[in-house]
Motif scaffolding. Structure first.
Motif, PDB file in Angstrom:
ATOM      1  N   SER A   8      43.353 -18.704  29.976  1.00  0.00           N
ATOM      2  CA  SER A   8      42.017 -18.706  30.562  1.00  0.00           C
ATOM      3  C   SER A   8      41.093 -19.667  29.814  1.00  0.00           C
ATOM      4  O   SER A   8      40.296 -20.384  30.434  1.00  0.00           O
ATOM      5  N   ALA A   9      41.200 -19.698  28.505  1.00  0.00           N
ATOM      6  CA  ALA A   9      40.352 -20.584  27.709  1.00  0.00           C
ATOM      7  C   ALA A   9      40.677 -22.047  27.996  1.00  0.00           C
ATOM      8  O   ALA A   9      39.770 -22.886  28.128  1.00  0.00           O
ATOM      9  N   VAL A  10      41.957 -22.361  28.102  1.00  0.00           N
ATOM     10  CA  VAL A  10      42.367 -23.741  28.396  1.00  0.00           C
ATOM     11  C   VAL A  10      41.889 -24.166  29.776  1.00  0.00           C
ATOM     12  O   VAL A  10      41.343 -25.269  29.962  1.00  0.00           O
ATOM     13  N   ALA A  13      38.180 -24.762  29.856  1.00  0.00           N
ATOM     14  CA  ALA A  13      37.844 -26.060  29.256  1.00  0.00           C
ATOM     15  C   ALA A  13      38.109 -27.193  30.248  1.00  0.00           C
ATOM     16  O   ALA A  13      37.321 -28.149  30.340  1.00  0.00           O
ATOM     17  N   LEU A  14      39.200 -27.097  30.996  1.00  0.00           N
ATOM     18  CA  LEU A  14      39.518 -28.121  32.005  1.00  0.00           C
ATOM     19  C   LEU A  14      38.468 -28.132  33.117  1.00  0.00           C
ATOM     20  O   LEU A  14      38.056 -29.200  33.577  1.00  0.00           O
ATOM     21  N   THR A  52      39.955 -24.239  43.952  1.00  0.00           N
ATOM     22  CA  THR A  52      40.680 -22.983  44.158  1.00  0.00           C
ATOM     23  C   THR A  52      41.854 -22.842  43.195  1.00  0.00           C
ATOM     24  O   THR A  52      42.156 -21.728  42.746  1.00  0.00           O
ATOM     25  N   PHE A  53      42.507 -23.955  42.860  1.00  0.00           N
ATOM     26  CA  PHE A  53      43.638 -23.869  41.936  1.00  0.00           C
ATOM     27  C   PHE A  53      43.166 -23.522  40.530  1.00  0.00           C
ATOM     28  O   PHE A  53      43.798 -22.732  39.824  1.00  0.00           O
ATOM     29  N   PHE A  54      42.056 -24.095  40.124  1.00  0.00           N
ATOM     30  CA  PHE A  54      41.467 -23.715  38.838  1.00  0.00           C
ATOM     31  C   PHE A  54      41.089 -22.229  38.835  1.00  0.00           C
ATOM     32  O   PHE A  54      41.319 -21.520  37.851  1.00  0.00           O
ATOM     33  N   PHE A 100      32.704 -22.200  35.922  1.00  0.00           N
ATOM     34  CA  PHE A 100      32.282 -23.132  36.965  1.00  0.00           C
ATOM     35  C   PHE A 100      30.797 -23.466  36.861  1.00  0.00           C
ATOM     36  O   PHE A 100      30.390 -24.596  37.137  1.00  0.00           O
ATOM     37  N   GLY A 101      29.982 -22.487  36.477  1.00  0.00           N
ATOM     38  CA  GLY A 101      28.575 -22.795  36.247  1.00  0.00           C
ATOM     39  C   GLY A 101      28.398 -23.775  35.107  1.00  0.00           C
ATOM     40  O   GLY A 101      27.590 -24.714  35.183  1.00  0.00           O
TER      41      GLY A 101
END
Length: 252
Positions: A8-10, A13-14, A52-54, A100-101
């Protein structure tokens, strides 16, 4: 705990870095008129495409860690299914909203503060065809000031990040196959979006509702209609996952 949320953290970051990275490497191939134009440009392709993939990768791996190892058994024994399911609603909602924000906030900081001082982009103000407030749906909110528009986008995109992250986390509790748990939700939304595009109803595509940078300015009611439908879908799936007589398939 750290290992549990490492993916989740990675992914977070992406998500945060994607607009800035895309804008930095792609801007040289396009005409950019000013920092506002650069801001929309940096949001315009990569993030909506990967949205959506993220969202699926942001929290579904956490659900899979528990369902594949039967780690949900002792948790549900202590808390019950309702509290267990709701915890997997609240957490992805928080992760999605924050990631996302933050991506919009960081893209704005990058576009309005970092890039103008770096000299990486050569602006061509004479090439602007439309005022910034007419570029896309919601950009009319920039009339009082561009930061009003940025703040709106932070909230709007963060809300959609929460919405989709919750949707995919809830779906993952119904799918035992880990590949399907990750890909099924984004794939279905992609097919729906493709069908809408073929029908020339691009304004109602899910990714265009979340971040309508690829569309000319239209009535705000259009993306809000799509968002309203998605809210109803997510609420329905969450209610079914949490309170249906039969436990989700991955929790049996």
């Amino acid at each position: 705990m750290i290992k549990r949320y490492a993916t989740s953290a990675v992914v977070a970051a992406l998500i945060i870095a994607t607009p800035a990275v895309y804008g930095t490497f792609a801007a040289s191939d396009y005409v950019i008129t000013d920092p506002s134009d650069y801001f929309l440009f940096s949001l315009g392709s990569a993030l909506p495409l990967l949205f959506t993939f993220f969202a699926a990768l942001l929290y579904v791996p956490v659900v899979l860690q528990e369902t594949r190892s039967l780690g949900w058994l002792p948790i549900m024994a202590r808390r019950g299914r309702v509290r267990y399911a709701l915890s997997h609603v609240a957490r992805p909602a928080a992760f999605g909203a924050l990631a996302f924000g933050a991506s919009i906030a960081f893209a704005a900081f990058w576009a309005f503060v970092v890039v103008p001082r770096s000299g990486w982009v050569t602006y061509s103000p004479g090439e602007r065809m439309h005022p910034f407030t007419q570029q896309m749906t919601f950009s009319q909110f920039a009339q009082p000031g561009v930061w009003v528009f940025v703040l709106f986008l932070v909230v709007w995109v963060g809300f959609h990040g929460a919405l989709y992250s919750v949707l995919f986390a809830a779906l993952a509790m119904h799918l035992r196959n880990p590949f399907l748990a990750i890909i099924a939700g984004p794939a279905v939304l992609f097919l729906i979006g493709t069908a809408l595009a073929i029908a020339r109803l691009e304004v109602f595509m899910p990714d265009n509702a979340a971040l309508p940078t690829d569309l000319i300015q239209g009535p705000v009611i259009q993306p809000m209609m799509t968002t309203g439908i998605m809210v109803l879908v997510v609420v329905g799936i969450v209610v079914y996952t949490t309170w249906s007589p039969r436990a989700p398939r991955a929790l049996q």
